[in-house]
Enzyme design. Structure first.
Site, mmCIF file in Angstrom:
data_model
loop_
_atom_site.group_PDB
_atom_site.id
_atom_site.type_symbol
_atom_site.label_atom_id
_atom_site.label_comp_id
_atom_site.label_asym_id
_atom_site.label_seq_id
_atom_site.Cartn_x
_atom_site.Cartn_y
_atom_site.Cartn_z
ATOM 1 N N CYS A 148 -0.460 4.093 2.594
ATOM 2 C CA CYS A 148 -0.457 3.921 4.052
ATOM 3 C C CYS A 148 -0.203 2.463 4.399
ATOM 4 C CB CYS A 148 -1.753 4.453 4.659
ATOM 5 S SG CYS A 148 -3.250 3.944 3.811
ATOM 6 N N SER A 149 -1.215 1.717 4.809
ATOM 7 C CA SER A 149 -0.975 0.338 5.249
ATOM 8 C C SER A 149 -2.178 -0.557 4.976
ATOM 9 C CB SER A 149 -0.627 0.332 6.736
ATOM 10 O OG SER A 149 -1.705 0.912 7.457
ATOM 11 N N CYS A 150 -2.908 -0.313 3.875
ATOM 12 C CA CYS A 150 -4.072 -1.141 3.558
ATOM 13 C C CYS A 150 -3.629 -2.597 3.398
ATOM 14 C CB CYS A 150 -4.747 -0.637 2.284
ATOM 15 S SG CYS A 150 -5.384 1.030 2.495
ATOM 16 N N CYS A 191 0.895 -1.154 0.000
ATOM 17 C CA CYS A 191 0.000 0.000 0.000
ATOM 18 C C CYS A 191 0.929 1.197 0.000
ATOM 19 C CB CYS A 191 -0.903 0.031 1.234
ATOM 20 S SG CYS A 191 -1.769 1.600 1.341
HETATM 21 FE FE FE Z 1 -3.378 2.063 2.883
#
Ligand code: FE
Length: 209
Positions: free
Chosen positions: A113-115, A110
Site C-alpha cells: 500500500c503506502s507505508c 511499500c
Molecule cells: Fe503500506
C-alpha cells in the site's frame, strides 16, 4: 444541501465529492454522532499530519552528517535520536535507518500500500503510492533510480526494503562531496524527500533561493 469542510477549511457541496470522499465523510459523521471522536480530535490530527514534512528528516540527516556520534545513536536507536532533535517518532512501531555507502544504496517501497515514515517525512508523494512504483521498484530498482536521475555503476549494490505497518524506513543518504564548508543548516537544504526514500542521492550543491 449538505456540505463538508475539508482539512483546509473549504466547504464542498457533498454531491461534488468522489464516492470515496463521500464514504469518508459518512464515516466521520457516524464517528462524531456516536461520540467516538470529537471535531477537536479530528482537527488536531489534521494539524499533526500537516506539521510533518521532509524538513524533519533533513534535520536528522544533516545532524548525522556533521556529528558521527549522533549518527551512531541514530542507527542504533532511531526513535531516541529523533527525540534528541525534538522530533517525535514514537507513533512508528519499528523505525529503521538505512545508511547509504559508496558501495550500497538503499531504496524504500511499500509493495502492499503506502507505508511511509510519516512522522519524519510527512505524507508520501503520489508516485510512492502508485502501482507502477510499487511494482517496478522491486523488479527494476536501478531503472527507477535512473528515471530520478541517479545512475549507479554496476559494482554498487542496490537493496530494496519493503515497508509494512510494523516497520518503516528512512534512508540516510551519502553526504555529497565538497560540502565540508557548509553549515548544518545549509547541509539540511541538500537533503530532499526523495533522497530519504532512496530513489536519488542528496543534492550535490545548494539550491538557488
Ligand atoms: Fe503500506
Amino acid at each position: 444541501m449538505s456540505t463538508s469542510v475539508d482539512g483546509h477549511g473549504h466547504e464542498h457541496p457533498r454531491h461534488e465529492l468522489s464516492p470515496q470522499a463521500k464514504r469518508i465523510y459518512a464515516i466521520r459523521d457516524l464517528l462524531l454522532e456516536k461520540g467516538v471522536l470529537t471535531e477537536k480530535d479530528i482537527q488536531s490530527q489534521i494539524e499533526y499530519q500537516e506539521a510533518r514534512s521532509p524538513v524533519n528528516g533533513a534535520k536528522i540527516v544533516a545532524r548525522a552528517w556533521v556529528d558521527p556520534a549522533f549518527k551512531e545513536r541514530l542507527i542504533a536507536d532511531p526513535k531516541a535520536a529523533c527525540a534528541e532533535l525534538g522530533i517525535d517518532a514514537t507513533a512508528l512501531n519499528e523505525f529503521v535507518v538505512l545508511e547509504n555507502t559508496e558501495k550500497v544504496r538503499h531504496m524504500v517501497v511499500c509493495t502492499l500500500c503506502s507505508c511511509y515514515p510519516r512522522p519524519i517525512l510527512g505524507r508520501p508523494p503520489d508516485w510512492y503510492k502508485s502501482f507502477n512504483y510499487r511494482q517496478r521498484s522491486v523488479n527494476d530498482p536501478r531503472g527507477v533510480m535512473g528515471e530520478f536521475g541517479l545512475v549507479l555503476p554496476d559494482d554498487v549494490e542496490v537493496r530494496v526494503h519493503d515497508s509494512t505497518a510494523d516497520i518503516r524506513y528512512l534512508v540516510l543518504p551519502l553526504r555529497p562531496k565538497g560540502t565540508e564548508g557548509l553549515s548544518e543548516t545549509e547541509l539540511a537544504r541538500l537533503v530532499t524527500r526523495d533522497s530519504m526514500i532512496g530513489v536519488m542521492d542528496a543534492l550535490p550543491k545548494l539550491p538557488e533561493t
